[in-house]
Write a protein that holds these residues in place. Structure first.
Motif, mmCIF file in Angstrom:
data_model
loop_
_atom_site.group_PDB
_atom_site.id
_atom_site.type_symbol
_atom_site.label_atom_id
_atom_site.label_comp_id
_atom_site.label_asym_id
_atom_site.label_seq_id
_atom_site.Cartn_x
_atom_site.Cartn_y
_atom_site.Cartn_z
ATOM 1 N N TYR A 199 -57.634 57.584 32.029
ATOM 2 C CA TYR A 199 -57.870 59.028 32.024
ATOM 3 C C TYR A 199 -57.654 59.603 30.629
ATOM 4 O O TYR A 199 -58.411 60.473 30.188
ATOM 5 C CB TYR A 199 -56.935 59.729 33.012
ATOM 6 N N GLU A 200 -56.616 59.144 29.967
ATOM 7 C CA GLU A 200 -56.316 59.662 28.627
ATOM 8 C C GLU A 200 -57.486 59.404 27.685
ATOM 9 O O GLU A 200 -57.876 60.287 26.897
ATOM 10 C CB GLU A 200 -55.036 59.008 28.084
ATOM 11 N N ALA A 201 -58.056 58.214 27.767
ATOM 12 C CA ALA A 201 -59.200 57.889 26.917
ATOM 13 C C ALA A 201 -60.401 58.755 27.280
ATOM 14 O O ALA A 201 -61.084 59.288 26.393
ATOM 15 C CB ALA A 201 -59.546 56.408 27.052
ATOM 16 N N LYS A 202 -60.650 58.927 28.567
ATOM 17 C CA LYS A 202 -61.794 59.734 29.002
ATOM 18 C C LYS A 202 -61.625 61.191 28.602
ATOM 19 O O LYS A 202 -62.560 61.833 28.110
ATOM 20 C CB LYS A 202 -61.939 59.640 30.525
ATOM 21 N N LEU A 203 -60.429 61.713 28.789
ATOM 22 C CA LEU A 203 -60.178 63.126 28.507
ATOM 23 C C LEU A 203 -60.037 63.419 27.018
ATOM 24 O O LEU A 203 -59.949 64.573 26.616
ATOM 25 C CB LEU A 203 -58.949 63.601 29.284
ATOM 26 N N SER A 204 -60.017 62.389 26.206
ATOM 27 C CA SER A 204 -60.071 62.595 24.758
ATOM 28 C C SER A 204 -61.508 62.864 24.320
ATOM 29 O O SER A 204 -61.748 63.321 23.195
ATOM 30 C CB SER A 204 -59.524 61.364 24.015
ATOM 31 N N GLU A 205 -62.463 62.592 25.216
ATOM 32 C CA GLU A 205 -63.879 62.775 24.908
ATOM 33 C C GLU A 205 -64.465 64.024 25.555
ATOM 34 O O GLU A 205 -65.377 64.640 24.998
ATOM 35 C CB GLU A 205 -64.670 61.548 25.382
ATOM 36 N N THR A 206 -63.964 64.372 26.747
ATOM 37 C CA THR A 206 -64.474 65.539 27.467
ATOM 38 C C THR A 206 -63.301 66.349 28.001
ATOM 39 O O THR A 206 -62.217 65.794 28.252
ATOM 40 C CB THR A 206 -65.393 65.136 28.640
#
Length: 217
Positions: free
Chosen positions: A148-155
């Motif tokens: 999630y942290e990686a995904k939410l760093s993008e969107t």
């Protein structure tokens, strides 16, 4: 005819639907089901949901159970009302919404719900929390939150830069989890924390959170 929702304001699955109803600015009647006296296992309720679980939504002659399915129905039927939770006008965005709805259901919920159950529910049932179950699921949750942290760093949100059903579906269990001693799993991940602060401050959730006293200790 007004929508009728059978459930309890402290129930994660009931509140999941209540949040959706508020996001869609829909009027509804909440009909309490006393889980502690097994009201959900009595014939009148079982006639609405044979599995004896809350919530149940009644919309005229239509009766639905399973909170995520109910929310998809509400978001589709009342797409012109309130917030757009499906992005159905854009095929690609709608597809990503569906992906992250599945992620919440199959990756996030199965590891966070046992922690909440052991910490809050087991003591109410006269049982000692099983720390082994908690620890095992904390490890699994940490791995999910890394993704999630990686995904939410993008969107900004899980399906893109727009709030949708997958974000909403995370609210009830995460709300209770943040009242446990392990909230640092969220707080120590900057993008996850920013996402949580954002979605938990939405007016629709704040209305529902007032009745979520189950996690008070």
């Amino acid at each position: 005819m007004a929508l009728k929702l059978h459930g309890l304001p402290m129930s994660t699955c009931t509140t999941r639907v209540m949040i959706c109803l508020h996001e869609k600015t829909l009027d509804f009647e909440l009909i309490p089901v006393d889980l502690f006296s097994q009201g959900n296992k009595q014939p009148p309720f079982l006639a609405k949901n044979p599995f004896g679980q809350v919530p149940v939504l009644e919309d005229g002659e239509l009766t639905l159970f399973e909170s995520r399915a109910i929310n998809e129905y509400l978001a589709e039927k009342f797409k012109e009302s309130g917030h757009d939770l499906l992005r159905s006008e854009n095929l690609n965005e709608s597809a990503i919404v569906k992906v992250w709805r599945e992620v919440e259901s199959h990756q996030y919920d199965p590891v966070i719900s046992p922690i909440v159950y052991q910490h809050f529910v087991a003591p109410l049932q006269g049982k000692a929390p099983d720390q082994k179950i908690i620890d095992e699921n904390l490890d699994k949750l940490a791995k999910v939150l890394d993704i999630y942290e990686a995904k939410l760093s993008e969107t900004k949100y899980l399906a893109g830069d727009f709030y949708t059903l997958p974000d909403l579906h995370h609210l009830p269990y995460t709300f209770y989890f943040m009242k446990t001693p392990w909230a640092s799993l969220i707080n120590d991940r900057a993008h996850v924390k920013a996402w949580w602060d954002d979605i938990s401050s939405r007016p629709a959730f704040e209305k529902v959170a007032q009745g979520m006293t189950f996690g008070e200790k």
